[in-house]
Design an enzyme around this catalytic site. Structure first.
Site, mmCIF file in Angstrom:
data_model
loop_
_atom_site.group_PDB
_atom_site.id
_atom_site.type_symbol
_atom_site.label_atom_id
_atom_site.label_comp_id
_atom_site.label_asym_id
_atom_site.label_seq_id
_atom_site.Cartn_x
_atom_site.Cartn_y
_atom_site.Cartn_z
ATOM 1 N N ASP A 1 0.828 -1.208 0.000
ATOM 2 C CA ASP A 1 0.000 0.000 0.000
ATOM 3 C C ASP A 1 0.863 1.260 0.000
ATOM 4 O O ASP A 1 1.886 1.323 0.686
ATOM 5 C CB ASP A 1 -0.907 -0.023 1.239
ATOM 6 C CG ASP A 1 -1.821 1.174 1.300
ATOM 7 O OD1 ASP A 1 -2.720 1.263 0.439
ATOM 8 O OD2 ASP A 1 -1.644 2.026 2.191
ATOM 9 N N GLU B 1 0.568 -0.654 -5.099
ATOM 10 C CA GLU B 1 -0.504 0.328 -5.174
ATOM 11 C C GLU B 1 0.152 1.677 -5.446
ATOM 12 O O GLU B 1 0.609 2.364 -4.539
ATOM 13 C CB GLU B 1 -1.309 0.358 -3.865
ATOM 14 C CG GLU B 1 -2.597 1.146 -3.978
ATOM 15 C CD GLU B 1 -2.655 2.381 -3.085
ATOM 16 O OE1 GLU B 1 -3.624 3.143 -3.205
ATOM 17 O OE2 GLU B 1 -1.719 2.595 -2.303
#
Length: 617
Positions: free
Chosen positions: A263, A305
């Protein structure tokens, strides 16, 4: 002593891993670097030895088929455990349904322990080795992933590398004054250095969480918090941070996680005097994570991401000979597609897809229509301004007004992080509600419902026709609508993203085989498209892909070619029928109907219609 398998893998990467590690920590003495590196190696060996035999066998199979994640028979689904099935055991009980959806890649949205009210949807992790108790235990996760593997389903999980929750043990000890733990974050006694950072570093959430630093009254310190005040950025200049986070990554892999979704990758490294985005050290860290996986758990791949324009995305794949992420999110195509939905003009979408399709075939994207997050309008505004004199702020306002029905439309959405000054709000809503299914059903208008359902299927056909891994958002396969009940929940009401994170409606899923219903039409239509994609190699990652002008700005033309097989698709983003110019002639198969057709260069497309044709020669 490690066995030959581990030693051979390590020997392939040892020199580069050590060189990158020592370069990253060149501000330390040679002895300090060596001690930290030795600690990393010891942890790697320990996690290899602790990896169970079934996972090691999966590693070996994937080492001999390194492109397994590029196959055209792979279809993903992402879901939140609690709204989908309550617990991890509940998800395990629903695996038959997941297989019925043709899904063999399952992304569990954040599972790790967080604190209600300070979780950011699960991205403020309090313990990287503990499942949120209401969802189950780490043993439950192991059982679920083992069952998934037995069914041929790979498992993906979020791994938040940039920060921890303020409720993490490290943060608690830092807050209590322990210097060792404060050094794992960015702590300051006064605002001199933070103010220097603020000169260059943009704000992630300027409306709901302004600034990049938080004052801790009890500790009388300032801490770096790029996202929310309860998410403390980790200091990767400290090798303890990298070693421990790498260990957490290996730990999750040993629970059966096949795809580690990293992330907020671009934020990981901070450097005063820069915008703290996409710095070279980030690529060093991701490259080292890639090598660690290839040594310890080569069946595990990295999904980055990175929400950036295509030219900024590509570096996160790394050079072909020194790769970083295996896959990246294709966020630009997603948001450009939604812009096309509102404007009905496909020219920007063609331009954007051409940029992606010109990247090396080794680069694999994860494609999606909707996900757990908001839709941010990260469009190519310089291109729009140059070609159409379209300016950023008014265009964003038009899109948001359209999808929230401020400009009368079929769409039903809500804004997230609305900042009227910048015109930079983001958009929330389920696919079905944004495409008009909700408004049609509310009005009891059968004709509009049919059009909206056709539109939904057309967008999924567009998704499945791209190169890369297509991901469904759980509920989209039955056209689930917005869930407005979040407004009454004090823990959710300030976050409009919960509009599309509602409970999965299992009662509606019972209609999936009844094509007289909205759920059945969508589910069965997807079944047909997914079967076609699996059966035809032309949908694979090795195919050539390009767009073409299909005769009208409402139409998007797409070609795929592999080993002489030519696939032609045209998608109509308009409520008006159009004659499409195919750049194709001769005998074809209409893949959706299975009929042989003789193409004379054109095809009549209904409103929100599409066609998939395969040249027979």
């Amino acid at each position: 002593m490690p066995n030959n398998e581990y030693k051979n893998r390590l020997s392939r990467h040892y020199d580069e891993l050590k060189w990158l590690y020592f370069e990253l920590y060149d501000h330390l003495s040679m002895d300090e670097r060596q001690a930290a590196f030795d600690d990393l190696l010891a942890q790697m060996e320990g996690f290899y030895q602790g990896r169970n035999e079934s996972l090691k066998e999966l590693d070996r199979n994937r080492e001999s088929n390194i492109g397994w994640y590029k196959a055209n028979d792979l279809l993903g689904m992402c879901l939140y455990v609690k709204p989908f099935a309550g617990t991890l055991k509940g998800v395990q009980s629903k695996l038959d349904y997941i297989q019925e959806c043709n899904v063999n890649y399952l992304h569990f949205m954040p599972l790790l322990d967080t604190v209600d009210g300070r979780s950011d949807g699960g991205y403020a992790v309090a313990d990287f080795r503990k499942i949120k108790p209401e969802l189950g235990t780490m043993e439950d996760l192991q059982e679920l992933t083992a069952d998934c593997h037995a069914r041929g389903i790979s498992c993906c999980m979020d791994f938040v590398m940039n920060h921890t929750s303020e409720d993490h043990e490290w943060a608690k000890r830092a807050r209590a004054g322990e210097k060792e733990y404060q050094d794992r974050y960015f702590f300051y006694d006064n605002w001199d250095v933070p103010n220097e950072y603020e000169k260059y570093v943009p704000q992630v959430f300027p409306t709901t969480a302004p600034g990049n630093f938080t004052w801790l009254e009890d500790a009388q310190k300032i801490v770096l918090t790029s996202f929310y005040p309860y998410q403390w950025d980790l200091n990767y200049r400290n090798p303890v941070v990298f070693n421990e986070m790498a260990a957490n990554m290996m730990f999750l892999s040993n629970q059966g996680i096949d795809i580690v979704r990293i992330d907020a990758v671009p934020y990981i490294w901070k450097e005063l005097g820069t915008d703290c985005r996409n710095l070279p050290q980030v690529h060093t860290i991701v490259r080292m994570c890639r090598m660690i996986c290839e040594v310890v758990c080569p069946g595990t791949i990295l999904l980055g991401e990175v929400v950036m324009a295509p030219e900024k995305l590509a570096p996160y794949f790394g050079p072909v000979d020194k790769p970083e992420c295996h896959m990246l999110y294709n966020a630009t195509t997603m948001c450009t597609m939604w812009s096309t939905v509102a404007t009905r003009d496909t020219r920007l979408l063609r331009h954007q897809m051409d940029q992606v399709n010109n990247l090396p075939k080794e680069y694999i994207f994860l494609n999606y229509i909707r996900c757990h997050d908001d839709i941010g309008w990260g469009l190519d505004y310089p291109w729009l301004a140059w070609n159409f004199n379209q300016q950023e702020v008014p265009h964003k306002k038009y899109l948001n007004d359209f999808f929230t029905n401020k400009i009368p439309s079929y769409a039903r959405g809500e804004l997230y992080n609305d900042d009227p000054r910048l015109g930079d709000a983001r958009l929330c809503g389920t696919t079905a509600s944004l495409l008009g299914i909700e408004s049609a059903e509310t009005a009891g208008d059968a004709h509009k419902l049919e059009l909206a359902t056709d539109f939904d299927l057309m967008l999924h056909a567009f998704l499945l026709g791209q190169t890369g891994l297509p991901i469904l958002y759980a509920g989209d396969e039955i056209g689930q609508l917005n869930d407005y009940t979040y407004h009454q929940d004090p823990n959710k009401c300030e976050d409009s993203r919960y509009l599309h994170r509602g409970n999965f409606l299992w009662g509606e899923a019972e209609n999936r085989n009844d094509t007289a219903t909205r759920q059945g039409k969508l589910f069965q239509g997807l079944q047909t498209l997914e079967s076609i994609r699996r059966e035809h190699p032309v949908f694979g990652a090795d195919a050539n892909l390009w767009t073409f002008w299909a005769g009208h700005e409402n139409l998007l033309g797409l070609k795929r070619e592999l080993n002489g097989k030519v696939f032609t698709a045209v998608y109509n983003f308009s409520e008006n029928p159009h004659t499409a110019f195919l750049e194709a002639y001769g005998k074809h198969v209409d893949l959706v109907t299975g009929e042989e057709v003789n193409i004379t260069g054109t095809w009549e497309l209904p409103a929100y219609g599409f066609v998939w044709l395969l040249y027979k020669g």
